[in-house]
Every structure is written in structure tokens, then in C-alpha cells.
Design an enzyme around this catalytic site. Structure first.
Site: not given
Length: 150
Positions: A46, A48
Site C-alpha cells: 500500500h 503508506e
């Protein structure tokens, strides 16, 4: 947030999912990343998590004390846990978990604020930052032939 949005848009153009993240400490931007789940066949890639990996490498440490994070969507439980463990100070996000689900993503409905509360975090969370521009990333992604959610 502008860096995260621009990176998400670049990720969409590369056939990836519509998420971007930027991490800074003070005036220094440590990392700007987008989601690479499909490119790497890594469900944990992802935006992040990619940004945390890059920022920790630049900082040469696992704790990013004082870091400010801008992410185009509310962090999922996995990403919020990573932000917790990295001990970032602030997380600003645009779109919500519900926005991601509406676009077709298989979301876990566990709000980032609830994870932070249960963890006893002092992380400042602020949602709705440039929300419409972040939500527009989902439409940009949905308009691309061959888009895939997970």
C-alpha cells in the site's frame, strides 16, 4: 497532500491503484510513494507501507518521531499499524474508508481513529484534507480500462 495526490495519479497512469502517500519530518520530505500491489504482487504494498519503508531507509531508523504523513485515503488497519509502530506524529488523509469501498475495494471497516484510540496513540489524525481531490482519484482510476481492486 499535493505530493501524495500527484504520486497517486502517477500510480494510476502506471496501472496501479489510486492511493498515494508522502512523509516529511520538518521541511524534509523523506518519501513520496504510491500503491504498487499489482506491480509487485505484494498485497502489503500500500502507499503508506511503501512510503514508510522508503522514509525509514532515508532516516536510517525505524521510528519516525515528529513525522507528518499525508495520505490520499484513510489508512487501512495494516497501514495504521505501521504508522503506529513508526511512531509518526500526525496523519492527514483525504478520502475515507467508505469512499474506497464505494470504488470497489474490499475494505475492513475499522476506522483509523479507533485503531489509534485502542493503541493509546498520541498520533494526530485529521481526515477530509483535500477530500474531493482525493476522491477524484477513484474516478480517474475507475475510468481506466483494466483497473483492478483488491
Amino acid at each position: 497532500m499535493r505530493l501524495a495526490i500527484d504520486k497517486a495519479s502517477a500510480g494510476i497512469a502506471a496501472g496501479q491503484s489510486p492511493f498515494g502517500c508522502a512523509i516529511a519530518i520538518g521541511d524534509e520530505v523523506l518519501a513520496v510513494s504510491h500503491n504498487t500491489v499489482w506491480a509487485t504482487t505484494d498485497i502489503t504494498a500500500h502507499a503508506e507501507i511503501n512510503a514508510l519503508r522508503a522514509a525509514c531507509a532515508v532516516a536510517k531508523q525505524i521510528h519516525l518521531l515528529g513525522a507528518v504523513v499525508a495520505t490520499t485515503c484513510e489508512p487501512c488497519p495494516m497501514c495504521m499499524a505501521g504508522l503506529h509502530w513508526a511512531r509518526v506524529a500526525k496523519v492527514y488523509y483525504g478520502a475515507t474508508i467508505e469512499d474506497a469501498a464505494e470504488a470497489g475495494f474490499h475494505e475492513l471497516y475499522l476506522p483509523a481513529t479507533e485503531i489509534a484510540r485502542r493503541a493509546g496513540d498520541k498520533i494526530t489524525l485529521k481526515g477530509g484534507v483535500m477530500r474531493e481531490e482525493c476522491r477524484a482519484l477513484f474516478q480517474e482510476w475507475l475510468s481506466r480500462e483494466g483497473h483492478r481492486a483488491y
